[in-house]
Design an enzyme around this catalytic site. Structure first.
Site, mmCIF file in Angstrom:
data_model
loop_
_atom_site.group_PDB
_atom_site.id
_atom_site.type_symbol
_atom_site.label_atom_id
_atom_site.label_comp_id
_atom_site.label_asym_id
_atom_site.label_seq_id
_atom_site.Cartn_x
_atom_site.Cartn_y
_atom_site.Cartn_z
ATOM 1 N N ALA A 16 -20.255 -40.946 28.229
ATOM 2 C CA ALA A 16 -20.554 -41.025 29.670
ATOM 3 C C ALA A 16 -19.291 -41.213 30.512
ATOM 4 O O ALA A 16 -19.240 -40.763 31.672
ATOM 5 C CB ALA A 16 -21.533 -42.159 29.931
ATOM 6 N N HIS B 161 -17.875 -32.677 22.828
ATOM 7 C CA HIS B 161 -19.212 -33.209 23.091
ATOM 8 C C HIS B 161 -20.179 -32.633 22.078
ATOM 9 O O HIS B 161 -20.069 -31.449 21.704
ATOM 10 C CB HIS B 161 -19.676 -32.880 24.512
ATOM 11 C CG HIS B 161 -18.801 -33.517 25.543
ATOM 12 N ND1 HIS B 161 -18.870 -34.859 25.844
ATOM 13 C CD2 HIS B 161 -17.798 -33.003 26.285
ATOM 14 C CE1 HIS B 161 -17.943 -35.141 26.738
ATOM 15 N NE2 HIS B 161 -17.277 -34.040 27.031
ATOM 16 N N ASN C 144 -14.318 -37.969 22.327
ATOM 17 C CA ASN C 144 -15.626 -37.858 22.966
ATOM 18 C C ASN C 144 -15.809 -39.132 23.775
ATOM 19 O O ASN C 144 -16.226 -40.172 23.247
ATOM 20 C CB ASN C 144 -16.745 -37.708 21.923
ATOM 21 C CG ASN C 144 -18.096 -37.465 22.591
ATOM 22 O OD1 ASN C 144 -18.234 -37.613 23.806
ATOM 23 N ND2 ASN C 144 -19.093 -37.098 21.807
ATOM 24 N N ARG D 299 -27.343 -29.635 30.739
ATOM 25 C CA ARG D 299 -28.019 -30.895 31.062
ATOM 26 C C ARG D 299 -27.837 -31.226 32.555
ATOM 27 O O ARG D 299 -27.560 -30.338 33.347
ATOM 28 C CB ARG D 299 -27.492 -31.996 30.128
ATOM 29 C CG ARG D 299 -27.732 -31.636 28.655
ATOM 30 C CD ARG D 299 -27.188 -32.672 27.704
ATOM 31 N NE ARG D 299 -27.899 -33.941 27.846
ATOM 32 C CZ ARG D 299 -27.492 -35.090 27.296
ATOM 33 N NH1 ARG D 299 -26.385 -35.121 26.576
ATOM 34 N NH2 ARG D 299 -28.185 -36.199 27.462
ATOM 35 N N PRO E 87 -18.847 -44.803 24.800
ATOM 36 C CA PRO E 87 -20.033 -45.657 24.832
ATOM 37 C C PRO E 87 -21.295 -45.003 24.280
ATOM 38 O O PRO E 87 -21.536 -43.813 24.498
ATOM 39 C CB PRO E 87 -20.214 -45.975 26.324
ATOM 40 C CG PRO E 87 -19.446 -44.939 27.045
ATOM 41 C CD PRO E 87 -18.296 -44.576 26.150
ATOM 42 N N ASN E 88 -22.038 -45.815 23.565
ATOM 43 C CA ASN E 88 -23.354 -45.473 22.990
ATOM 44 C C ASN E 88 -23.272 -44.542 21.789
ATOM 45 O O ASN E 88 -24.295 -44.260 21.166
ATOM 46 C CB ASN E 88 -24.298 -44.891 24.067
ATOM 47 C CG ASN E 88 -24.509 -45.850 25.213
ATOM 48 O OD1 ASN E 88 -24.872 -47.000 24.972
ATOM 49 N ND2 ASN E 88 -24.242 -45.437 26.435
ATOM 50 N N GLU F 258 -11.050 -32.539 23.894
ATOM 51 C CA GLU F 258 -12.296 -33.166 24.348
ATOM 52 C C GLU F 258 -13.457 -32.528 23.601
ATOM 53 O O GLU F 258 -13.530 -31.291 23.522
ATOM 54 C CB GLU F 258 -12.451 -32.948 25.855
ATOM 55 C CG GLU F 258 -13.782 -33.453 26.400
ATOM 56 C CD GLU F 258 -13.962 -33.177 27.898
ATOM 57 O OE1 GLU F 258 -12.958 -32.901 28.599
ATOM 58 O OE2 GLU F 258 -15.116 -33.233 28.355
ATOM 59 N N ARG G 3 -30.196 -42.820 18.392
ATOM 60 C CA ARG G 3 -30.290 -42.589 19.825
ATOM 61 C C ARG G 3 -30.725 -41.148 20.117
ATOM 62 O O ARG G 3 -30.084 -40.210 19.616
ATOM 63 C CB ARG G 3 -28.885 -42.807 20.399
ATOM 64 C CG ARG G 3 -28.675 -42.355 21.792
ATOM 65 C CD ARG G 3 -27.186 -42.261 22.118
ATOM 66 N NE ARG G 3 -27.020 -41.934 23.519
ATOM 67 C CZ ARG G 3 -25.924 -41.422 24.044
ATOM 68 N NH1 ARG G 3 -24.873 -41.205 23.287
ATOM 69 N NH2 ARG G 3 -25.876 -41.140 25.323
HETATM 70 C C1 DQA Z 1 -21.942 -36.696 25.132
HETATM 71 C C2 DQA Z 1 -22.458 -36.118 26.445
HETATM 72 C C3 DQA Z 1 -22.370 -37.154 27.551
HETATM 73 O O1 DQA Z 1 -22.857 -36.616 28.772
HETATM 74 C C4 DQA Z 1 -23.216 -38.377 27.201
HETATM 75 O O2 DQA Z 1 -23.075 -39.360 28.196
HETATM 76 C C5 DQA Z 1 -22.942 -38.903 25.853
HETATM 77 C C6 DQA Z 1 -22.659 -37.986 24.757
HETATM 78 C C7 DQA Z 1 -22.095 -35.700 23.962
HETATM 79 O O3 DQA Z 1 -21.385 -35.843 22.984
HETATM 80 O O4 DQA Z 1 -22.939 -34.801 24.022
HETATM 81 O O5 DQA Z 1 -23.034 -40.105 25.611
HETATM 82 O O6 DQA Z 1 -20.553 -36.962 25.282
#
Ligand code: DQA
Length: 140
Positions: free
Chosen positions: A74, A97, A71, A104, A9-10, A95, A17
């Site tokens: 969230a 990120h 990835n 964070r 998501p996002n 995995e 963003r």
């Molecule tokens: C993320 C880190 C996650 O905590 C966050 O919710 C994201 C992006 C990253 O790639 O840094 O949406 O997965």
């Protein structure tokens, strides 16, 4: 070699963003660069904001592809369902990120995917995806 990148998501908003965290490049532009960089790989890409769609895709590719770069954004920190899907399949999952989730908020320190992943690459910006693909290419 068949590798898929699955983004949660996002991540469709990359480039727009929180640029200070995630940079200003869109993932679509980056994906074109990676297709060129990894010409020998049959590289595909899927993104969804919907947990069940991510699980469906993991199941669909999880017995035929050579690698999944995931990835889950969230959902990494909340989804028992995605964690179970990663556990269920045969294709190895790395995995990734973009940001260093450990620098964070505390809620970003938990991953439901990591225990069943082949490995985890965190905090190298978009390069996290490239490192994951290089690792699949090199083999274990
Ligand atoms: C993320 C880190 C996650 O905590 C966050 O919710 C994201 C992006 C990253 O790639 O840094 O949406 O997965």
């Amino acid at each position: 070699m068949k590798i898929i990148i699955i983004n949660g998501p996002n991540l469709n908003l990359l480039g727009k963003r929180e640029k200070e965290v995630y940079g200003s490049k869109s993932f679509d532009d980056f994906f074109v660069e990676m297709q060129f960089q990894f010409r020998e790989v049959e590289l595909s890409y899927f993104q969804s904001n919907i947990e069940g769609e991510l699980i469906d895709k993991i199941q669909e590719v999880g017995y035929s592809f050579d690698g999944i770069v995931l990835n889950a954004a969230a959902y990494t920190h909340t989804s028992v369902g995605i964690g179970d899907a990663v556990k269920a399949i045969e294709t190895p999952v790395i995995e990734v990120h973009i940001s260093n989730t450990f620098s964070r908020e505390d809620f970003r320190h938990k991953s439901y995917i990591a225990p069943n992943a082949k490995g985890v690459i965190i905090g190298f910006g978009f390069q996290s995806y490239e490192l994951a693909i290089q690792s699949f290419l090199k083999g274990s």
